[in-house]
Design a protein around this motif. Structure first.
Motif, PDB file in Angstrom:
ATOM      1  N   ARG A 152       0.811  -1.225   0.000  1.00  0.00           N
ATOM      2  CA  ARG A 152       0.000   0.000   0.000  1.00  0.00           C
ATOM      3  C   ARG A 152       0.838   1.266   0.000  1.00  0.00           C
ATOM      4  NH1 ARG A 152      -2.396  -1.256   6.010  1.00  0.00           N
ATOM      5  NH2 ARG A 152      -0.520  -0.760   7.228  1.00  0.00           N
ATOM      6  N   GLU A 153       2.155   1.158   0.159  1.00  0.00           N
ATOM      7  CA  GLU A 153       3.004   2.338   0.276  1.00  0.00           C
ATOM      8  C   GLU A 153       3.432   2.805  -1.116  1.00  0.00           C
ATOM      9  OE1 GLU A 153       4.307   0.574   4.643  1.00  0.00           O
ATOM     10  OE2 GLU A 153       5.899   1.010   3.189  1.00  0.00           O
ATOM     11  N   TRP A 154       2.469   3.312  -1.893  1.00  0.00           N
ATOM     12  CA  TRP A 154       2.638   3.584  -3.329  1.00  0.00           C
ATOM     13  C   TRP A 154       3.680   4.624  -3.668  1.00  0.00           C
ATOM     14  CZ3 TRP A 154      -2.810   3.735  -6.144  1.00  0.00           C
ATOM     15  CH2 TRP A 154      -3.353   2.428  -6.120  1.00  0.00           C
ATOM     16  N   ILE A 155       3.945   5.554  -2.757  1.00  0.00           N
ATOM     17  CA  ILE A 155       4.962   6.572  -3.034  1.00  0.00           C
ATOM     18  C   ILE A 155       6.349   5.927  -3.151  1.00  0.00           C
ATOM     19  CG2 ILE A 155       5.303   7.154  -0.595  1.00  0.00           C
ATOM     20  CD1 ILE A 155       5.518   9.561  -3.660  1.00  0.00           C
ATOM     21  N   SER A 156       6.518   4.764  -2.527  1.00  0.00           N
ATOM     22  CA  SER A 156       7.819   4.093  -2.557  1.00  0.00           C
ATOM     23  C   SER A 156       8.220   3.633  -3.969  1.00  0.00           C
ATOM     24  CB  SER A 156       7.816   2.927  -1.554  1.00  0.00           C
ATOM     25  OG  SER A 156       8.954   2.111  -1.717  1.00  0.00           O
ATOM     26  N   PRO A 157       7.452   2.796  -4.646  1.00  0.00           N
ATOM     27  CA  PRO A 157       7.818   2.459  -6.032  1.00  0.00           C
ATOM     28  C   PRO A 157       7.909   3.689  -6.949  1.00  0.00           C
ATOM     29  CG  PRO A 157       6.141   0.938  -5.240  1.00  0.00           C
ATOM     30  CD  PRO A 157       6.254   2.035  -4.217  1.00  0.00           C
ATOM     31  N   ALA A 158       7.087   4.706  -6.660  1.00  0.00           N
ATOM     32  CA  ALA A 158       7.167   5.941  -7.451  1.00  0.00           C
ATOM     33  C   ALA A 158       8.563   6.555  -7.314  1.00  0.00           C
ATOM     34  CB  ALA A 158       6.090   6.927  -7.018  1.00  0.00           C
ATOM     35  N   PHE A 159       9.122   6.483  -6.086  1.00  0.00           N
ATOM     36  CA  PHE A 159      10.462   7.036  -5.893  1.00  0.00           C
ATOM     37  C   PHE A 159      11.522   6.227  -6.641  1.00  0.00           C
ATOM     38  CE2 PHE A 159      13.935   9.324  -4.513  1.00  0.00           C
ATOM     39  CZ  PHE A 159      14.924   8.445  -4.099  1.00  0.00           C
TER      40      PHE A 159
ATOM     41  N   PRO B 166      12.526  -1.963  -8.234  1.00  0.00           N
ATOM     42  CA  PRO B 166      11.452  -0.965  -8.193  1.00  0.00           C
ATOM     43  C   PRO B 166      10.219  -1.403  -7.413  1.00  0.00           C
ATOM     44  CG  PRO B 166      12.299  -1.194 -10.432  1.00  0.00           C
ATOM     45  CD  PRO B 166      12.865  -2.334  -9.626  1.00  0.00           C
ATOM     46  N   VAL B 167       9.879  -2.687  -7.480  1.00  0.00           N
ATOM     47  CA  VAL B 167       8.761  -3.218  -6.689  1.00  0.00           C
ATOM     48  C   VAL B 167       9.158  -4.582  -6.122  1.00  0.00           C
ATOM     49  CG1 VAL B 167       6.278  -3.721  -6.612  1.00  0.00           C
ATOM     50  CG2 VAL B 167       7.152  -2.051  -8.262  1.00  0.00           C
ATOM     51  N   PHE B 168       9.285  -4.655  -4.829  1.00  0.00           N
ATOM     52  CA  PHE B 168       9.679  -5.873  -4.105  1.00  0.00           C
ATOM     53  C   PHE B 168       8.475  -6.827  -4.035  1.00  0.00           C
ATOM     54  CE2 PHE B 168      12.515  -7.237  -0.357  1.00  0.00           C
ATOM     55  CZ  PHE B 168      11.799  -8.367  -0.020  1.00  0.00           C
ATOM     56  N   ASN B 169       7.374  -6.316  -3.521  1.00  0.00           N
ATOM     57  CA  ASN B 169       6.169  -7.097  -3.280  1.00  0.00           C
ATOM     58  C   ASN B 169       5.178  -6.849  -4.414  1.00  0.00           C
ATOM     59  OD1 ASN B 169       3.853  -8.295  -2.267  1.00  0.00           O
ATOM     60  ND2 ASN B 169       3.696  -6.954  -0.466  1.00  0.00           N
ATOM     61  N   ILE B 170       5.469  -7.432  -5.583  1.00  0.00           N
ATOM     62  CA  ILE B 170       4.686  -7.139  -6.790  1.00  0.00           C
ATOM     63  C   ILE B 170       3.254  -7.645  -6.669  1.00  0.00           C
ATOM     64  CG2 ILE B 170       4.645  -7.242  -9.314  1.00  0.00           C
ATOM     65  CD1 ILE B 170       7.570  -8.274  -9.170  1.00  0.00           C
ATOM     66  N   ASP B 171       3.089  -8.860  -6.135  1.00  0.00           N
ATOM     67  CA  ASP B 171       1.751  -9.436  -5.991  1.00  0.00           C
ATOM     68  C   ASP B 171       0.876  -8.523  -5.129  1.00  0.00           C
ATOM     69  OD1 ASP B 171       2.887 -12.929  -5.629  1.00  0.00           O
ATOM     70  OD2 ASP B 171       2.842 -11.583  -7.372  1.00  0.00           O
ATOM     71  N   GLY B 172       1.435  -8.051  -4.037  1.00  0.00           N
ATOM     72  CA  GLY B 172       0.697  -7.168  -3.144  1.00  0.00           C
ATOM     73  C   GLY B 172       0.399  -5.832  -3.795  1.00  0.00           C
ATOM     74  N   TYR B 173       1.389  -5.280  -4.516  1.00  0.00           N
ATOM     75  CA  TYR B 173       1.202  -3.999  -5.195  1.00  0.00           C
ATOM     76  C   TYR B 173       0.079  -4.091  -6.229  1.00  0.00           C
ATOM     77  CZ  TYR B 173       2.398   0.254  -7.814  1.00  0.00           C
ATOM     78  OH  TYR B 173       2.350   1.492  -8.431  1.00  0.00           O
ATOM     79  N   ASP B 174       0.071  -5.168  -6.999  1.00  0.00           N
ATOM     80  CA  ASP B 174      -0.979  -5.358  -8.005  1.00  0.00           C
ATOM     81  C   ASP B 174      -2.342  -5.494  -7.320  1.00  0.00           C
ATOM     82  OD1 ASP B 174      -2.344  -7.644 -10.174  1.00  0.00           O
ATOM     83  OD2 ASP B 174      -1.483  -5.776 -10.932  1.00  0.00           O
ATOM     84  N   PHE B 175      -2.364  -6.200  -6.180  1.00  0.00           N
ATOM     85  CA  PHE B 175      -3.609  -6.406  -5.434  1.00  0.00           C
ATOM     86  C   PHE B 175      -4.168  -5.081  -4.920  1.00  0.00           C
ATOM     87  CE2 PHE B 175      -6.611  -9.179  -3.517  1.00  0.00           C
ATOM     88  CZ  PHE B 175      -6.879  -8.732  -2.231  1.00  0.00           C
ATOM     89  N   THR B 176      -3.288  -4.168  -4.522  1.00  0.00           N
ATOM     90  CA  THR B 176      -3.777  -2.861  -4.051  1.00  0.00           C
ATOM     91  C   THR B 176      -4.375  -2.040  -5.188  1.00  0.00           C
ATOM     92  OG1 THR B 176      -1.592  -1.832  -4.298  1.00  0.00           O
ATOM     93  CG2 THR B 176      -2.183  -2.710  -2.109  1.00  0.00           C
ATOM     94  N   HIS B 177      -3.894  -2.280  -6.411  1.00  0.00           N
ATOM     95  CA  HIS B 177      -4.469  -1.573  -7.561  1.00  0.00           C
ATOM     96  C   HIS B 177      -5.817  -2.149  -7.950  1.00  0.00           C
ATOM     97  CE1 HIS B 177      -1.536   1.330  -9.213  1.00  0.00           C
ATOM     98  NE2 HIS B 177      -0.712   0.645  -8.461  1.00  0.00           N
ATOM     99  N   LYS B 178      -5.975  -3.450  -7.770  1.00  0.00           N
ATOM    100  CA  LYS B 178      -7.162  -4.135  -8.298  1.00  0.00           C
ATOM    101  C   LYS B 178      -8.234  -4.442  -7.256  1.00  0.00           C
ATOM    102  CE  LYS B 178      -4.580  -6.236 -12.089  1.00  0.00           C
ATOM    103  NZ  LYS B 178      -3.854  -7.442 -12.547  1.00  0.00           N
ATOM    104  N   SER B 179      -7.822  -4.596  -5.993  1.00  0.00           N
ATOM    105  CA  SER B 179      -8.807  -5.044  -4.995  1.00  0.00           C
ATOM    106  C   SER B 179      -8.834  -4.213  -3.732  1.00  0.00           C
ATOM    107  CB  SER B 179      -8.547  -6.515  -4.624  1.00  0.00           C
ATOM    108  OG  SER B 179      -8.518  -7.313  -5.779  1.00  0.00           O
ATOM    109  N   ASN B 180      -7.785  -4.326  -2.920  1.00  0.00           N
ATOM    110  CA  ASN B 180      -7.791  -3.707  -1.602  1.00  0.00           C
ATOM    111  C   ASN B 180      -6.628  -2.735  -1.480  1.00  0.00           C
ATOM    112  OD1 ASN B 180      -7.521  -3.052   1.107  1.00  0.00           O
ATOM    113  ND2 ASN B 180      -7.666  -5.163   1.861  1.00  0.00           N
ATOM    114  N   ARG B 181      -6.911  -1.474  -1.553  1.00  0.00           N
ATOM    115  CA  ARG B 181      -5.892  -0.415  -1.563  1.00  0.00           C
ATOM    116  C   ARG B 181      -5.030  -0.433  -0.325  1.00  0.00           C
ATOM    117  NH1 ARG B 181      -2.415   2.366  -1.258  1.00  0.00           N
ATOM    118  NH2 ARG B 181      -1.986   4.545  -1.987  1.00  0.00           N
ATOM    119  N   MET B 182      -5.564  -0.961   0.773  1.00  0.00           N
ATOM    120  CA  MET B 182      -4.847  -0.925   2.039  1.00  0.00           C
ATOM    121  C   MET B 182      -4.084  -2.214   2.362  1.00  0.00           C
ATOM    122  SD  MET B 182      -5.020   2.030   3.078  1.00  0.00           S
ATOM    123  CE  MET B 182      -4.635   2.043   4.818  1.00  0.00           C
TER     124      MET B 182
END
Ligand SMILES: Nc1ncc(C[C@H](C[SeH])C(=O)O)cc1Cl
Ligand SMILES: [Zn+2]
Ligand SMILES: [Zn+2]
Ligand SMILES: [Zn+2]
Ligand SMILES: [Zn+2]
Ligand SMILES: [Zn+2]
Length: 305
Positions: free
Chosen positions: A67-74, A105-121
């Protein structure tokens, strides 16, 4: 499509990594260090002047918590700045001539994708194990560093579930294996989180001070003031245990105990107004100020090679 001032989807990030690599004229290469639980390719970008000999390196990961989206953005911003200012910015040029920077750039890709598609938190990985209906473990409690001794839960339904064993999460094992393989050259480890505006260093798993506490504190305070010089954003520096909370199994503590002296956890903007939901309008200022802190640490590491 990909944008540096948007929270990009994993699909856009994959396309971006390929196009940046092919247009980097050798300054950046990419390598897959393993797959996530759901089969996505964990891709490390290696940035630095090509050299036949092995150079000292810095390793930086983003997006360990979904859920910490600013991190991959950095991390994406850092890659853009590195590739676009190499040759013109003297500090970046010197850094990439002398060292390599590995960026995940993204360590926890499965979780990151899940926050985009299902549960933002969502925070954890998305691994499943028979015996529990609950999904995932906290990757930042799953490293072999005081594992599950404090500030973590052995309940699979907890957001700070430490996992079934150290490195039970394949994403954690892939990163730990990569750093172990390269530990003789990796001089610094930076892991990017949000939020709270903190610059943390070992230890979180104990209140004991790290052997290098004074030096780590000095560098953290220098980096924080470099960051503050741009927009006045205030960071607090200190050991994790006393600066945020005591907790075991974190990547920074593990890297430090492996021998990576300059090991830092960044907690980016903000301090709670938006929290994890930092508006896209703050991506640019957050990334620009964080660049100053990261470049400060990199320059210090370079000087002390
Ligand atoms: N070693 C560590 N370093 C930093 C933190 C703070 C992050 C903040 Se989101 C976390 O809770 O995982 C936690 C640990 Cl266990
Ligand atoms: Zn898109
Ligand atoms: Zn999205
Ligand atoms: Zn985090
Ligand atoms: Zn955090
Ligand atoms: Zn810039």
């Amino acid at each position: 499509a990909h944008s540096y001032t948007k929270y990009n989807t994993w699909t856009d990030i994959v396309a971006w990594m390929s196009s940046m690599t092919s247009s980097s004229s050798g300054l950046m290469t990419k390598q897959v260090i393993g797959n996530t639980y759901e089969g996505r390719a964990m891709t490390v970008l290696k940035i630095g002047k090509a050299s036949s000999s092995t150079k000292p390196a810095i390793f930086m990961d983003c997006g360990i918590h979904a859920r910490e989206w600013i991190s991959p953005a950095f991390c994406q911003w850092f890659v853009k700045e590195a590739l676009s200012t190499y040759g013109t910015d003297s500090q970046m040029t010197s850094l990439l001539d002398q060292m390599d920077v590995y960026v995940l750039p993204v360590f926890n890709i499965d979780g990151y994708d899940f926050t985009h598609k299902s549960n933002r938190m969502w925070r954890k990985t998305r691994s499943r194990r028979s015996g529990s209906s609950c999904i995932g473990a906290d990757p930042n409690r799953n490293f072999d560093a005081g594992w599950c001794s404090m500030g973590a839960s052995s309940n699979p339904c907890s957001d700070t579930f430490c996992g079934y064993t150290p490195e039970s999460e394949i994403e954690v094992k892939n990163v730990a294996d990569f750093i172990r393989r390269n530990k003789s050259t990796i001089k610094a480890y930076l892991t990017i989180h949000s939020y709270s505006q903190l610059l943390l260093f070992p230890y979180s798993y104990t209140y004991d001070l790290a052997a290098d506490h004074n030096e780590l504190m000095k560098v953290a305070e220098g980096a924080s003031s470099a960051l503050r010089s741009l927009y006045g954003t205030r960071y607090t520096s200190g050991p994790g245990a006393t600066t945020i909370y005591p907790a075991a199994g974190g990547s920074d503590d593990w890297a430090y105990d492996l021998g990576v002296k300059y090991s830092y956890t960044f907690e980016l903007r903000d301090t709670g107004r938006y929290g994890f939901l930092l508006p896209e309008s703050q991506i640019k200022p957050t990334c620009e100020e964080t660049m100053l802190a990261v470049k400060y640490i990199a320059a210090y590491v370079q000087k002390n090679l």
